[in-house]
Design an enzyme around this catalytic site. Sequence first.
Site: not given
Length: 686
Positions: A125, A181, A56
């Site tokens: 994300k 994540c 990330e």
Amino acid sequence: MITDLPFENVYRHGFARVAACTIPVAVADPATNADAVLDSARACDAEGVSVAVFPELCLTGYAIDDLVMQDPLLDAVETALERLVLASADLLPVLLVGAPLRHGNRLFNCAVVIHRGRVLGVAPKAYLPTYREFYEHRWYARGDDQAGQHIRVAGETVPFGPDLLFDAVDVPGLTVHAEVCEDVWVPIPPSSGAALAGATVLANLSGSPITIGRADDRNLLSQSQSMRCLAAYVYAAAGQGESTNDVSWDGQTMIYEGGQLLATTERFPDGPRRSVADVDLDRLRQDRLRQGTFDDNRRTTSPVFRTVSFELAPPAADLGLRRAVDRFPFVPDDAARLAQDCYEAFNIQVSGLVQRLQAIGNPRPVLGVSGGLDSTHALLVIARAMDRMGRPRSDILTYTLPGFATSEKTKGNAIALATAVGATIEEIDIRPAATEMLSRMGHPFASGQPVHDVTFENVQAGLRTDYLFRLANQNNGIVVGTGDLSEIALGWSTYGVGDQMSHYSVNPGVPKTLIQHLIRWVISSGELSDDTVRVLQAVLDTEISPELVPAGQDGRMQSTEDRIGPYNLHDFTLYHVLRFGFRPSKIAFLAAHAWKDPDAGAWPPGYPEGERPAYDLVTVARWLDVFLKRFFGFAQFKRTAIPNGPKVSPAGSLSPRGDWRAPSDGNARPWLADLHASVPQAFRGD
């Protein structure tokens, strides 16, 4: 299957090589970080990797706080991405790179998907942690509402949103989804919907600072997501170089497939690291075909995704195989896991027999003992069942039934074992009855000719079972069958009034290669007398034989494996046919890798070091040919009529009332055609 690739190539056989990469990060320095990405990408290219996943925000560093909102830094990110896109033109892997990107009025934490000179798409994300040490809402917008959008990156407009699948049109089954994540930490991760929509490789670009126990949490999440989604889960976390103002980093990488860990790297590395593994796309596709509830879940959730297609053009070279292939798929190499499997298998058998005996009035178990593996293990199961029911072991009625080829060694082992266990043992010589039957039939053997054909063999096998059934009638008993899963697969039994039949069978779910370890496990319990252990070891040391044909002039007894092939290979094939429905050509490819070098890889605990064979591809293919002819073209009529017995292995059973249902008049032609076309040298005689 990609048929225009050579047999030795992993991509031909339904595999895709993937990598989870962690790199040293230079805080707020996109140019330097792009260099690190390219170094790893080029190494992945040299290894034939199709998908390479990076951490990330790896182009900037995850822990740069308010610096991420500075225009000079974001401009440098754009420049770094343009350079990565240009440099990727000659590289094989699809690169999934973490970067902050401006879009509309907000900044997004993104996975940028790059391949061969173009950006395929960008996945933002979806879920931003803003708790404990995390503060992402300060900088980034959530991407969960960006489905169907587009973004300008590296000079082109590309799909943008959490609803993107990246499909390789020339590698069947390779469909990639990216999440970032925290996305996997929520109750319903974006990758769940992606898997239902067809994604097979789920990538997680992670920052995830390390605290005590968090690595275990990541493993659990990745393993669980790969298992529930019937997918590969490729996880890459940030490591060396990230800011340590208030947290630390461990650079964890791992690849799971269907709940199985394929590869991982050391944590807290002092340089770049990558986990590399060959994901079995065939296995994932087969699992989804077989587990119908997977697609049922899609029907009720109705995931909507866009598909971006690309051409991978995998290399045609022999790339080796980057995954462990067990020689014995039914037998774990790990000692603790093997002990657990033996404990469960043995108790499944015991509890099944106890239930059957109690349900029908507690008859006496009647067992024919030969001194071989199967009847020995069946006797151990029956003895434990008697103990569990509080019945004396003398209630077990065992019989040794010597025929024309019975050796004194095996007969002695059978009698000694029954005596040591505490069962009742009697000997009934079947030779007079067999001679009478052969004489009545006019068989040449009765007149002194050494004709040992199938009739000669089956007269003996049938008489043994006939005696056992009548003895069960006489003694208020039931005949306990001993045939194992491997014999049932090959049809290696005498049909009807023969060893194919019993009142109840205890071994039909246990393959031959596991039975010897079950016996060793019983020995290791420490509950047996020295005499019992001695006899059990003698059984383990005896060559597998039906003992129906007298020894030859060299004194060598009839060998089962000389006639039908090594159970090592047959059980390998059985597992992959029964569990996954693999093509014979793929099974041959896997078996040749698993068995080519006896000194490579792990062997199950207790396997004798001096008896570790190797098989080359030609040998594998020739015995695979035997298996296919017997399993698909011959043995089903016997399986259709097998008695009850418990399923043991998760790979499946061959009961017509359970896992395996097939016509008795099938044929093996499609399977043989695939094998012969793929490994022709095994059948030309050259």
